[in-house]
Write an enzyme that holds these catalytic residues in place. Structure first.
Site, short mmCIF file in Angstrom:
data_model
loop_
_atom_site.label_atom_id
_atom_site.label_comp_id
_atom_site.label_asym_id
_atom_site.label_seq_id
_atom_site.Cartn_x
_atom_site.Cartn_y
_atom_site.Cartn_z
N CYS A 135 0.86 -1.21 0.08
CA CYS A 135 -0.13 0.71 -0.26
C CYS A 135 1.09 1.24 -0.22
O CYS A 135 0.12 2.66 -0.42
CB CYS A 135 -1.06 0.08 1.15
SG CYS A 135 0.06 0.15 2.57
N ARG A 154 4.23 1.37 -0.89
CA ARG A 154 5.24 1.31 -2.04
C ARG A 154 5.81 0.06 -3.32
O ARG A 154 4.78 -0.73 -3.01
CB ARG A 154 7.01 1.16 -1.74
CG ARG A 154 6.85 -0.16 -0.80
CD ARG A 154 8.18 -0.49 -0.14
NE ARG A 154 8.18 0.75 0.61
CZ ARG A 154 9.17 1.61 0.85
NH1 ARG A 154 10.28 1.53 0.34
NH2 ARG A 154 9.63 2.24 2.31
N GLN A 157 6.60 -8.57 3.77
CA GLN A 157 5.65 -8.65 2.20
C GLN A 157 6.99 -9.22 1.46
O GLN A 157 6.56 -9.18 0.02
CB GLN A 157 5.29 -7.04 2.29
CG GLN A 157 3.94 -6.92 2.97
CD GLN A 157 3.49 -5.52 3.26
OE1 GLN A 157 4.80 -4.46 3.12
NE2 GLN A 157 2.56 -5.46 3.42
N GLU A 176 -12.19 6.45 10.82
CA GLU A 176 -10.60 5.64 10.05
C GLU A 176 -9.73 5.17 11.35
O GLU A 176 -9.37 4.04 11.46
CB GLU A 176 -9.52 6.19 9.16
CG GLU A 176 -9.01 5.81 8.54
CD GLU A 176 -7.74 5.99 7.42
OE1 GLU A 176 -6.47 6.29 7.41
OE2 GLU A 176 -8.18 7.29 6.88
N MET A 177 -9.28 6.28 12.60
CA MET A 177 -9.00 6.06 13.45
C MET A 177 -9.63 4.53 13.87
O MET A 177 -8.89 4.29 15.17
CB MET A 177 -8.72 7.29 14.28
CG MET A 177 -7.50 8.37 13.00
SD MET A 177 -5.90 8.08 13.35
CE MET A 177 -5.94 8.09 14.99
N SER A 178 -10.88 5.65 14.08
CA SER A 178 -11.42 4.23 15.67
C SER A 178 -11.50 2.74 14.48
O SER A 178 -10.65 1.51 15.83
CB SER A 178 -12.55 4.25 15.62
OG SER A 178 -13.29 5.96 15.56
#
Length: 447
Positions: free
Chosen positions: A50, A52, A120, A192-194
């Site tokens: 996500c 590079r 990865q 998103e933070m949640s």
């Protein structure tokens, strides 16, 4: 042969651009094969995450290798070569090896020292290896990089300290309670933070989690995605009476959890302590709640202090790991240089052992009455003489591998001893052998 690394990462391109040049997971294998068939490319590995997109190649020429990789990326993503050049970094030789080592060990990540990239990179290498697009050079280098990264993480605490606010929130809960697996948690908000906080709680072993949001549908969407419970803000006071940990991150204009609410909750609570962690800006939890017995409130500034201290710890560990990389580069170069020396040493030993064998044949003809024991003693001592005679020449040959004029000096070495070494089998020969094997497989498939 030349090592080249072409990297599109968080320093060279924003997220919108990185999304355009990310390989889909089901396209990596065919992309590796496509690149491998390109002129000048002898070995290749493609890494796409996500954050590079990177292509590593062994090429027969630097300029053509670099160009063909950039052209390959441009063609694959429907861009111009100049577009790829504008958003990528190019590393060659030792710089490429350094880059691979830094990426694999998490020193080049947005979150310094994160360990996910190691898995990865390992997966990217295994896929390329399975598709036969790696050979002598990359099979050695990527195993070295993976081993180095694992050792670096095991011997340092670089990945042990939280450096994101959502992760720090969960780590704070662990510091207060110790084991939090059996604790009840509430996530206030569904953004998103949640979700990051929710994932970190799940990662810490917490299973009793409720997502609370003003809009129930949004809470249910997030909750069902991670197999936890959902509820509305109206139920928050009742939920707080049973909770142990609360992490709040909403976009509300006012306080979601107030002093008045917590005074009422405190009178109904059965559990010992309640930890409120407010990672919203502006704050969701009214200041002053700490005055209520057994209720502890931490805001984003409290967490940021923890994050900053942990980041400093990671930076110290990262510097220690970085100092080991030059030794790894030297080890890789010595190994590559030995590729040309090994066939020379093998040829020298084979000639010496041929002489020993011929000498034993001569002894057998001239002394036919030797006992088996006598023959073994003579054979052992002649081999010992040869090994002692070869010790210094072999040592010299190994040292020639790191000489700037190693090719010329190894050729002179062969002339002196009248030997002819087989060519080493790195990239070009590997590729030729794989192409021949693939062609044979295709012919068999038609028969």
């Amino acid at each position: 042969m030349h090592l080249i690394a072409i990297s599109i990462n968080h320093r060279t391109a924003d997220v919108a651009l990185r999304e355009k040049v990310a390989f889909k997971e089901d396209a990596i294998r065919s992309a590796n094969l496509d690149l491998f068939e390109t002129k000048s490319i002898l070995e290749n590995v493609i890494l796409s995450t996500c954050n590079r997109t990177e292509v590593y190649v062994v090429a027969d020429q630097i300029h053509t290798g670099r160009y063909y990789v950039q052209r390959f990326l441009a063609r694959h993503f429907g861009l111009e070569v100049d577009d790829i050049k504008a958003i990528s970094e190019v590393k060659v030789g030792d710089e490429a090896v350094n880059h691979i080592l830094r990426v694999t060990s998490g020193l080049d990540s947005i979150v310094l020292g994160e360990t996910q990239i190691l898995g990865q990179m390992r997966k990217a290498f295994f896929i390329a290896q399975e598709e036969d697009t790696t050979g002598t050079i990359f099979n050695h280098l990527f195993k070295q990089a993976i081993t180095f990264a694992k050792k670096a993480h095991n011997e340092s605490d670089i990945a042990d300290n939280a450096v994101s606010v959502s992760y720090a929130a969960v780590e704070l809960g662990k510091k207060i309670f110790g084991n939090i697996e059996n604790k009840k948690a509430i996530i206030v908000g569904a953004g998103e933070m949640s979700e990051l906080s929710l994932l970190n709680l799940i990662g810490a072993g917490v299973s009793n989690i409720t997502v609370v949001n003003r809009t129930l549908a949004k809470a249910e969407t997030l909750a069902s995605k991670h197999n936890v419970s959902a509820d509305t803000l109206n139920s928050l006071p009742n939920l707080l009476a049973e909770a142990d940990i609360v992490i709040s991150s909403t976009s509300a204009n006012g306080y979601v959890i107030t002093n008045e609410m917590m005074k009422q909750v405190a009178s109904h609570r059965k559990n010992d302590s309640l930890v409120l962690i407010d990672i919203a800006v502006p704050r969701d939890i009214e200041p002053g709640i700490n005055a209520i017995s057994d209720i502890f409130n931490y805001d984003v500034d409290d967490l940021q202090g923890l994050v900053d201290a942990n980041l400093r710890e990671r930076q110290v560990a990262a510097e220690s790991i970085a100092q080991q990389i030059p030794n790894e580069i030297n080890a890789h170069n010595e190994w590559v240089n030995m590729l040309g020396v090994v066939p020379v040493i093998r040829a020298l030993r084979e000639k010496a052992m041929t002489i020993q064998s011929e000498t034993m044949d001569s002894i057998d003809r001239k002394l036919p009455n030797l006992s088996e024991r006598e023959r073994k003693v003579i054979s052992k001592h002649t081999k010992s003489i040869i090994n002692q005679m070869l010790k210094d020449p072999i040592k010299q040959a190994k040292e020639l591998g790191n000489d700037r004029k190693s090719s010329e000096k190894l050729e002179l070495f062969q002339n002196i001893f009248d030997i002819e070494a087989e060519e080493p089998i790195p990239a070009k020969q590997d590729k030729l052998k794989r192409s021949q094997r693939n062609l044979s497989a295709q012919i068999l498939s038609f028969e």
